[in-house]
Design an enzyme around this catalytic site. Structure first.
Site, mmCIF file in Angstrom:
data_model
loop_
_atom_site.group_PDB
_atom_site.id
_atom_site.type_symbol
_atom_site.label_atom_id
_atom_site.label_comp_id
_atom_site.label_asym_id
_atom_site.label_seq_id
_atom_site.Cartn_x
_atom_site.Cartn_y
_atom_site.Cartn_z
ATOM 1 N N ASP A 342 44.749 16.853 -3.912
ATOM 2 C CA ASP A 342 45.046 15.584 -4.566
ATOM 3 C C ASP A 342 46.312 14.991 -3.941
ATOM 4 O O ASP A 342 46.812 15.487 -2.936
ATOM 5 C CB ASP A 342 45.223 15.789 -6.072
ATOM 6 C CG ASP A 342 46.410 16.685 -6.382
ATOM 7 O OD1 ASP A 342 47.390 16.175 -6.933
ATOM 8 O OD2 ASP A 342 46.349 17.890 -6.073
ATOM 9 N N HIS A 669 37.985 21.783 -1.694
ATOM 10 C CA HIS A 669 38.211 20.589 -2.503
ATOM 11 C C HIS A 669 39.404 19.804 -1.963
ATOM 12 O O HIS A 669 40.541 20.273 -1.971
ATOM 13 C CB HIS A 669 38.476 20.998 -3.956
ATOM 14 C CG HIS A 669 38.776 19.856 -4.878
ATOM 15 N ND1 HIS A 669 37.800 19.064 -5.418
ATOM 16 C CD2 HIS A 669 39.958 19.371 -5.341
ATOM 17 C CE1 HIS A 669 38.360 18.149 -6.190
ATOM 18 N NE2 HIS A 669 39.671 18.307 -6.159
ATOM 19 N N ASP A 717 31.372 27.582 -2.101
ATOM 20 C CA ASP A 717 31.967 26.743 -1.059
ATOM 21 C C ASP A 717 31.447 25.326 -1.219
ATOM 22 O O ASP A 717 30.526 24.898 -0.524
ATOM 23 C CB ASP A 717 31.625 27.292 0.324
ATOM 24 C CG ASP A 717 32.240 26.463 1.441
ATOM 25 O OD1 ASP A 717 33.249 25.773 1.173
ATOM 26 O OD2 ASP A 717 31.710 26.483 2.566
ATOM 27 N N GLU A 726 39.652 25.043 -3.930
ATOM 28 C CA GLU A 726 40.676 24.097 -3.492
ATOM 29 C C GLU A 726 41.515 24.737 -2.391
ATOM 30 O O GLU A 726 41.491 25.949 -2.172
ATOM 31 C CB GLU A 726 41.568 23.681 -4.661
ATOM 32 C CG GLU A 726 42.401 22.439 -4.359
ATOM 33 C CD GLU A 726 42.943 21.757 -5.604
ATOM 34 O OE1 GLU A 726 43.412 20.613 -5.492
ATOM 35 O OE2 GLU A 726 42.886 22.371 -6.684
#
Length: 746
Positions: A342, A669, A717, A726
């Site tokens: 993020d 991620h 995955d 992540e």
């Protein structure tokens, strides 16, 4: 290995591309829709509400959820009288969002009457990974009184929930997830050191020893032996045997093990792969940088515009305000690393990551096998390369300067403290380049934990940068002293577990270990009595700090202990400190030797933690440090062997490091390494560590695919599985440290 894209991912990709959502697929002749008015074209007909005010809105249904409720079921929306058939498979799907974003809900299919059995439930966090959710389940019983409910209670503050396109389709084919684990012979798919341990694991029903062969790429037999039966491995539920071919020391490429009619994936015996991995794991950080363009000439295929530099659509990090009511100033907090997949930047996670990168350099200065030139000037292809400073220090400085900017200015309340984090006001979806993030940025309250992270890492930096930049070293030490004093004045300002909208909360309810860590680093840099006294009087100093997990961002006593044991000082009782490290290493070595997959990690009940791969590696760091202290080969072999698990010798037969091994994690991620959703995006760069098995499976995809998983199998995955897959700066720091250590042993 081929990976099947689920309907969830297809829908999310379409939404990310700005297209309308479509059904997951045409219904078969026997498929029956159980939900009435799932598109809310007839308003709220057939739907009930409890504890909320709800009505039609934008073609769907929206509910105003009150704050201050205790239980999830204190506020709910649902539909009753659903006919369910025992043994039939159903697909439940819906679109949902929340404002503010980040709220968790409980979506449950079950009985509407006592005993209110739940046949299927998921707990998605809204708006983290799109707004479309799809799950399949098989009804354990039949009833005409079934219910689909969305339980919304338990939040402290009011929020708004919106729902549309609800479906409960019966008669769909079961979608049992079975990972492709390949051959039953599990090896380190990358490389074994010529003079290091060489072990593999065989999954088999056999109970007696079996013959094995080590073969060259040509097929020639290089070595033979017999397996050692180990019984059922609790971390995977598999019956396994161990294979030890450590007597083979001759380098080679493309080798395989053959046993029980199976041939392993290929691997090498050599050192070159670890020399490259030590570079790639550290190169990871450049493409995580915020506040600067990523140069494509330095990272081909990964070039991108600068993120969060006050250029539209960014609202930028040049003058970031606090959350409402926290402060009345703004700070320039440009720079630093994006924490994970993020756009947030967090002082506590940045702190442990900086410490471990600096420790990688500091170990090379003091350890008998250390090689400080490996990550020296020019090694990592950075914009700063060529400045006569080791590249590992240049990279760590990018984050350090951000950490210094997070300190509360003089003259303000809590001056000298550090803000806990800075990130978007709301969660963003996937994919999204940093430069395209339109969200408002906010500073979150200062905390004692963040302040002590700043004190510890700035103090460590002061001694390591002094030979290269005395002014920066002095600035860092001044900031460290100021942070230490502020933490003493405010020893119990803790992060809120509820502060998880738009970014992770990173709560830590006990900062005794952070005080110990900061005091240790300040003492090692200054030698001053104040810090020595705090170290010696801390209850942490004589405590057994080597638990099942050695250290992570919230547990920092071990970093202090390792530095006190290895960095030269005149600390009284230093021999006892060193003995404690050896004792901790002995514990991890015993765990490794008892584990059929040969790793120094065995959490209670096989409940694998979030980021378990880096916890395996951090336990190995303790083993490696014991080797540095003693020269005892058993610790070296244990540390080196721990890498086998991360690189393929595991129940899933996958390397958790992108680009390393025949089958490696490719879809971690991330909002900008998003090839799985956007063909124009790259995959994570080589040397990126996936978080790995996580028994809590918090994300909706993992909850759908991995329900009931055992230990090592709690991983997928997939870019949507943020709880198992992540990537983060602190996980890669563990990989960088260990890869550098193993390369040194070659």
């Amino acid at each position: 290995m081929n990976r099947r894209r689920t309907a969830l991912l297809s829908l999310t990709a379409l939404l990310a591309a700005g297209l309308a959502a479509v059904p997951a697929g045409p219904a078969g002749a026997d498929e029956v829709e159980r939900i009435r008015n799932g598109t809310f074209d007839a308003g709220t007909e057939s739907w009930w509400t409890s504890g909320v005010t709800a009505g039609p809105d934008g073609g769907g249904l929206c509910a105003d959820v009150p704050g201050g409720t205790v239980n999830r079921w204190d506020a709910a929306v649902g539909q009753n009288d659903l006919a369910l058939t025992e043994g039939e498979t159903y697909r439940v799907s819906f679109r949902a969002s929340g404002a503010p974003a980040g709220h968790g809900i409980r979506a449950v299919v079950g009985l509407q009457v006592p005993p209110y059995d739940a046949y299927h439930e998921v707990v998605p966090q809204l708006d983290v990974s799109g707004d479309t959710y799809t799950y399949t389940f098989t009804a354990p019983a039949g009833t005409a009184q079934g219910q689909l409910a969305f339980q919304l209670g338990g939040a402290a503050d009011p929020w708004r929930f919106c729902l549309d396109d609800v479906s409960l389709l019966g008669g769909v084919p079961p979608e049992k997830y079975e990972p492709d684990t390949g051959p039953r012979v599990r090896v380190n798919q990358v490389a074994y050191l010529p003079r290091g341990p060489k072990n593999a694991t065989l999954v088999t029903e056999a109970t007696a020893p079996l013959p094995w062969q080590l073969r060259a790429a040509s097929g020639a037999v290089l070595a033979r032996g017999r397996t050692v039966p180990r019984g059922v491995d609790a971390s995977s539920g598999q019956n396994v045997h161990s294979i030890d071919f450590g007597a083979r020391r001759t380098p080679g490429t493309g080798l395989t093990l053959t046993v029980d009619g199976e041939t392993s994936r290929p691997f090498d015996i050599g050192t070159a792969a670890y020399e490259q991995l030590s570079l790639d794991a550290a190169k990871f950080y450049y493409t995580q940088r915020s506040g600067t363009p990523i140069r494509d000439d330095l990272r081909p295929g990964y070039g991108r515009a600068a993120g969060h530099v006050d250029v539209a659509p960014n609202q930028g990090d040049g003058a970031v305000p606090c959350q409402p009511g926290v402060c009345d100033y703004t700070l320039d907090v440009t720079g630093g690393w994006y924490d994970a997949g993020d756009h947030g930047k967090y002082v506590v996670n940045g702190g442990i990551s900086v410490w471990q990168l600096l420790s990688t350099h500091e170990r090379a200065l003091h350890a008998r096998t250390g090689d400080a030139d490996r990550l020296g000037d020019g090694s990592l292809a950075l914009p700063e390369s060529g400045n006569k400073v080791p590249d590992i220090l240049d990279e760590a400085r990018w984050e350090l300067e951000f950490l210094l900017k997070m300190q509360v200015p003089d003259g303000e309340p809590l001056a000298g403290m550090a803000h806990h984090k800075i990130h978007d006001e709301q969660w963003t979806g996937l994919p999204l380049l940093p430069s395209a993030d339109p969200q408002k940025r906010e500073l979150h309250p200062p905390t004692t934990a963040a302040t002590l992270n700043l004190a510890a890492t700035a103090a460590q930096a002061a001694r390591l940068y002094k030979p290269y930049d005395r002014r920066f070293a002095a600035t860092a030490l001044t900031a460290a002293r100021k942070a230490w004093a502020a933490a003493l004045a405010h020893p119990d300002v803790l992060a809120s577990e509820a502060d998880g909208t738009g970014g992770g909360a990173y709560p830590d309810g006990n900062v005794t270990d952070e005080f110990y860590w900061a005091a240790a680093e300040l003492y090692l840099t200054t030698g001053e009595r104040e810090f020595k006294d705090h170290v010696l009087s801390s209850p942490v100093h004589t405590a057994d700090v080597f638990g099942p997990v050695a250290f992570d961002w919230a547990s920092t006593a071990v970093p202090a202990r390792l530095d006190l044991a290895t960095v030269p000082s005149r600390l009284p009782g230093r021999d006892a400190v060193r003995r404690s490290v050896r004792a901790g290493a002995d514990r991890y070595l015993a765990t490794l030797e008892a584990h059929p997959y040969g790793m120094p990690y065995a959490p209670a009940g096989q409940r694998y933690d979030w980021g378990s791969t880096h916890q395996v590696l951090n336990n190995a760091v303790v083993l490696a440090t014991a080797h540095d202290l003693t020269g005892d080969a058993k610790y070296r072999d244990g540390a080196v062997q721990a890498m086998d698990y991360v690189l393929g010798r595991n129940a899933l037969n996958v390397s958790y490091v992108t680009g390393y091994g025949e089958v490696s994690a490719q879809n971690q991620h991330s909002r900008w390494y998003a090839r799985q959703l956007d063909p124009a995006s790259p995959r994570p760069p080589a040397g990126s560590l996936a978080g790995g098995p996580n028994s809590s499976i918090q994300d909706p995809l993992a909850q759908e695919k991995l329900k009931g998983c055992v230990g090592q199998f709690c991983y997928i995955d997939d870019i949507q599985s943020w709880s198992t897959n992540e990537l983060t700066i602190n996980w890669n720091a563990a990989l960088a440290w260990m890869a550098s250590y193993v390369a040194d042993q070659g």
